[in-house]
Design an enzyme around this catalytic site. Structure first.
Site, PDB file in Angstrom:
ATOM      1  N   ASP A  57       0.867  -1.178   0.000  1.00 45.10           N
ATOM      2  CA  ASP A  57       0.000   0.000   0.000  1.00 45.10           C
ATOM      3  C   ASP A  57       0.907   1.231   0.000  1.00 45.10           C
ATOM      4  O   ASP A  57       1.926   1.261   0.711  1.00 45.10           O
ATOM      5  CB  ASP A  57      -0.844   0.055   1.276  1.00 45.10           C
ATOM      6  CG  ASP A  57      -1.992  -0.938   1.285  1.00 45.10           C
ATOM      7  OD1 ASP A  57      -2.043  -1.803   0.391  1.00 45.10           O
ATOM      8  OD2 ASP A  57      -2.829  -0.848   2.198  1.00 45.10           O
ATOM      9  N   HIS A  97       4.815  -7.397  -0.202  1.00 49.56           N
ATOM     10  CA  HIS A  97       4.424  -8.676  -0.804  1.00 49.56           C
ATOM     11  C   HIS A  97       5.046  -8.843  -2.185  1.00 49.56           C
ATOM     12  O   HIS A  97       5.550  -7.888  -2.775  1.00 49.56           O
ATOM     13  CB  HIS A  97       2.902  -8.758  -0.889  1.00 49.56           C
ATOM     14  CG  HIS A  97       2.230  -8.813   0.448  1.00 49.56           C
ATOM     15  ND1 HIS A  97       1.598  -9.949   0.921  1.00 49.56           N
ATOM     16  CD2 HIS A  97       2.097  -7.878   1.423  1.00 49.56           C
ATOM     17  CE1 HIS A  97       1.106  -9.711   2.135  1.00 49.56           C
ATOM     18  NE2 HIS A  97       1.388  -8.451   2.456  1.00 49.56           N
ATOM     19  N   SER A 141       8.577   3.515   4.885  1.00 43.40           N
ATOM     20  CA  SER A 141       9.738   3.385   4.024  1.00 43.40           C
ATOM     21  C   SER A 141       9.336   3.236   2.559  1.00 43.40           C
ATOM     22  O   SER A 141       8.281   3.705   2.153  1.00 43.40           O
ATOM     23  CB  SER A 141      10.601   2.209   4.468  1.00 43.40           C
ATOM     24  OG  SER A 141      11.919   2.391   4.015  1.00 43.40           O
TER      25      SER A 141
END
Length: 304
Positions: free
Chosen positions: A104, A160, A259
């Site tokens: 996200d 992911h 990050s």
């Protein structure tokens, strides 16, 4: 590893942006992150509750998408910050040969690698070989494609897989801990190639590909499924080989505070990014970012 000194580079933008950037050279980055890391790891219920509730309120975090929607269900701030999603909260796009977002966040930059140069911000590029700490790998990825996704503090903070692949190598690179937001990216030379980072290399249908997890100011650590949470070192590059098959959408790693994740694909993948996906586009993990052209047989030389 890229040898870049810590002298401030020429600042761009307004005085507020310049002051914010300059201040990052002054503060003790490693010490600050270490202190924050200890507080974030504390399981003192009073500390945890205070930090979790305050953080959620300040950043307007909605808990509907998470497996534990009650803020009091977390035993430390780190537990809250790396909170897991509820089942089916992020459907993984199943477009054939699709490349999905690893996290996200917001697209910082996306496009093609200009020989061995990646766009960091308008008018500012950095060398991919420096990012990966490998001249050979930098040459391999020349004229390939990349997508940089910035994770704000309010975002879901697990990273992911953007494609199917076998994790074959990780390389942990110690470095500075500048913020990685747009203001800093616009003003700090070679930002992503000088910050702490974890390079993950994969064998895929279209050759070797990479995902780089970049640390930042106050980030208390980087973790991957292959290495666990990395112990910080000021000087030592830590490289490991692996053979871990992972599917698109599988968890690769996580950050302890905000990050950046950078997806890097070889020229052989012939990646076509989605029309309209550009600087500051908001995206969620699992959403389609583009497609790669995969032949029935890998192109000769498609792997490092």
């Amino acid at each position: 590893m890229n040898n870049i000194d810590n002298k401030p580079t020429k600042k761009r933008g307004n005085k507020k942006a310049q002051l914010f950037t300059t201040s990052q050279y002054i503060v003790p980055q490693q010490l600050l992150s270490k202190v924050v890391g200890k507080v974030a790891a504390s399981k003192n219920p009073l500390v945890t509750k205070a930090f979790v509730h305050t953080f959620a309120k300040v950043y307007g975090i909605k808990m509907n998408d998470y497996a534990r929607p009650d803020l009091d269900d977390y035993d430390s701030f780190n537990d809250f910050f790396t909170r897991e999603l509820a089942d089916n909260a992020r459907p993984i796009d199943q477009t054939p040969n699709g490349i999905v977002s690893p996290a996200d966040g917001m697209v910082s930059q996306i496009g093609r690698i200009n020989r061995e140069q990646i766009l960091q911000a308008k008018g500012r590029e950095y060398d991919i070989g420096h990012l990966l700490a490998s001249i050979e790998e930098g040459r391999y990825f020349q004229n390939g494609t990349f997508a940089t996704v910035y994770l704000a503090p309010s975002n879901y903070h697990r990273v992911h897989m953007p494609f199917d692949g076998t994790l074959i190598k990780t390389r942990y690179l110690p470095g500075t801990l500048f913020s990685v937001n747009n203001t800093t990216a616009d003003n700090v030379l070679d930002l992503f190639a000088r910050n702490e980072r974890m390079v993950c290399l994969f064998d895929t249908e279209f050759g070797t590909a990479a995902v780089v997890l970049v640390g930042a100011m106050i980030v208390a650590g980087i973790e991957t499924v292959a290495t666990g949470k990395m112990k910080r070192s000021t000087t030592t590059i830590q490289e490991q080989t692996h053979h871990i098959p992972l599917k698109k959408g599988d968890e690769l790693g996580r950050f302890y505070l905000g990050s950046t994740a950078i997806v890097i694909l070889p020229e052989a993948a012939n990646t076509q990014w989605q029309v309209g996906l550009q600087h500051e586009s908001v995206i969620k993990m699992g959403e389609l970012m583009g497609t790669a052209s995969v032949s029935s047989q890998k192109m000769a030389g498609a792997n490092i």
